[in-house]
Scaffold this motif. Structure first.
Motif, PDB file in Angstrom:
ATOM      1  N   GLU A 100      72.345  -9.282  61.998  1.00 44.41           N
ATOM      2  CA  GLU A 100      72.912  -8.078  62.620  1.00 44.41           C
ATOM      3  C   GLU A 100      73.780  -8.384  63.833  1.00 44.41           C
ATOM      4  O   GLU A 100      74.336  -7.454  64.437  1.00 44.41           O
ATOM      5  CB  GLU A 100      71.827  -7.066  62.993  1.00 44.41           C
ATOM      6  N   GLY A 101      73.932  -9.655  64.152  1.00 49.24           N
ATOM      7  CA  GLY A 101      74.802 -10.032  65.248  1.00 49.24           C
ATOM      8  C   GLY A 101      76.255 -10.114  64.801  1.00 49.24           C
ATOM      9  O   GLY A 101      76.594  -9.816  63.650  1.00 49.24           O
ATOM     10  N   SER A 102      77.117 -10.548  65.745  1.00 50.61           N
ATOM     11  CA  SER A 102      78.559 -10.622  65.492  1.00 50.61           C
ATOM     12  C   SER A 102      79.116 -11.969  65.933  1.00 50.61           C
ATOM     13  O   SER A 102      78.586 -12.610  66.847  1.00 50.61           O
ATOM     14  CB  SER A 102      79.291  -9.512  66.261  1.00 50.61           C
TER      15      SER A 102
ATOM     16  N   ARG B  56      83.287 -13.894  66.132  1.00 49.00           N
ATOM     17  CA  ARG B  56      84.721 -13.779  65.894  1.00 49.00           C
ATOM     18  C   ARG B  56      85.291 -15.175  65.683  1.00 49.00           C
ATOM     19  O   ARG B  56      85.243 -16.007  66.597  1.00 49.00           O
ATOM     20  CB  ARG B  56      85.418 -13.121  67.074  1.00 49.00           C
TER      21      ARG B  56
ATOM     22  N   ARG C  54      82.165  -4.729  57.048  1.00 51.89           N
ATOM     23  CA  ARG C  54      81.507  -5.544  58.084  1.00 51.89           C
ATOM     24  C   ARG C  54      82.476  -6.529  58.739  1.00 51.89           C
ATOM     25  O   ARG C  54      82.354  -6.808  59.933  1.00 51.89           O
ATOM     26  CB  ARG C  54      80.345  -6.328  57.475  1.00 51.89           C
ATOM     27  N   PHE C  55      83.409  -7.050  57.962  1.00 47.57           N
ATOM     28  CA  PHE C  55      84.363  -8.042  58.471  1.00 47.57           C
ATOM     29  C   PHE C  55      85.742  -7.409  58.588  1.00 47.57           C
ATOM     30  O   PHE C  55      86.122  -6.555  57.777  1.00 47.57           O
ATOM     31  CB  PHE C  55      84.460  -9.238  57.528  1.00 47.57           C
ATOM     32  N   THR C  56      86.510  -7.892  59.560  1.00 46.60           N
ATOM     33  CA  THR C  56      87.884  -7.434  59.737  1.00 46.60           C
ATOM     34  C   THR C  56      88.784  -8.634  60.003  1.00 46.60           C
ATOM     35  O   THR C  56      88.517  -9.424  60.914  1.00 46.60           O
ATOM     36  CB  THR C  56      87.999  -6.462  60.908  1.00 46.60           C
TER      37      THR C  56
ATOM     38  N   GLN D  57      86.811 -11.017  62.483  1.00 45.72           N
ATOM     39  CA  GLN D  57      85.721 -10.394  63.214  1.00 45.72           C
ATOM     40  C   GLN D  57      84.598 -10.099  62.235  1.00 45.72           C
ATOM     41  O   GLN D  57      84.807  -9.381  61.252  1.00 45.72           O
ATOM     42  CB  GLN D  57      86.193  -9.098  63.882  1.00 45.72           C
TER      43      GLN D  57
ATOM     44  N   ASN E  10      80.850  -8.590  61.792  1.00 42.44           N
ATOM     45  CA  ASN E  10      79.780  -7.757  62.355  1.00 42.44           C
ATOM     46  C   ASN E  10      78.655  -7.596  61.350  1.00 42.44           C
ATOM     47  O   ASN E  10      78.833  -7.840  60.156  1.00 42.44           O
ATOM     48  CB  ASN E  10      80.330  -6.391  62.750  1.00 42.44           C
ATOM     49  N   SER E  11      77.514  -7.174  61.840  1.00 47.65           N
ATOM     50  CA  SER E  11      76.348  -6.947  60.981  1.00 47.65           C
ATOM     51  C   SER E  11      76.090  -8.141  60.069  1.00 47.65           C
ATOM     52  O   SER E  11      75.895  -8.006  58.858  1.00 47.65           O
ATOM     53  CB  SER E  11      76.542  -5.680  60.138  1.00 47.65           C
ATOM     54  N   LEU E  12      76.087  -9.304  60.650  1.00 49.28           N
ATOM     55  CA  LEU E  12      75.939 -10.526  59.871  1.00 49.28           C
ATOM     56  C   LEU E  12      74.575 -10.607  59.209  1.00 49.28           C
ATOM     57  O   LEU E  12      73.561 -10.122  59.758  1.00 49.28           O
ATOM     58  CB  LEU E  12      76.165 -11.749  60.760  1.00 49.28           C
TER      59      LEU E  12
END
Length: 126
Positions: free
Chosen positions: A15-17, A19, A67-69, A82, A84-86
């Protein structure tokens, strides 16, 4: 000489992020599509995301949508991912790649890409 250098990987809890960044040199990458792939131990390298030269189009694997950008800064010859919500299932070595085309016909396939970085490790703990 073309060079792609990834950075930003590391160890993160679920749930971490994170970049990721990929800095390109040796070519005019602002005119080309760029992408991210990943490879987990014992698995094939798989598509994650890609972006066309002007950032007008982006593509994502179903497993990372929402989740990813992916983004890019052509002035810096850099592409970002980026994340997110790994999830633990995202654990892999992540590679950036460049396709010598503005709009590669098959942006989700490895064959579309001409240059690859050395990869950065992303580990997601549960």
């Amino acid at each position: 000489q073309v060079q792609l250098v990834e950075s930003g990987g590391g160890l993160v809890q679920a749930e971490g992020s994170l970049r990721l960044s990929c800095a390109a040199s040796g070519h005019t990458f602002s005119r080309y599509a760029m992408g991210w792939f990943r490879q987990a131990p014992g698995k094939e390298r798989e598509f994650v995301a890609s972006i066309t030269w002007s950032a007008g189009r982006t593509y994502y694997a179903d497993s990372v949508k929402g989740r990813f950008t992916i983004s890019r800064d052509n002035a810096k010859n850099t592409v970002y991912l980026q994340m997110n919500s790994l999830k633990p299932g995202d654990t892999a070595v992540y590679y950036c790649a460049v396709a010598e085309a503005r709009y590669p016909p098959r942006p989700m396939e490895r064959i579309a890409y001409d240059y690859w970085g050395q990869g950065t490790q992303v580990t997601v703990s549960s």
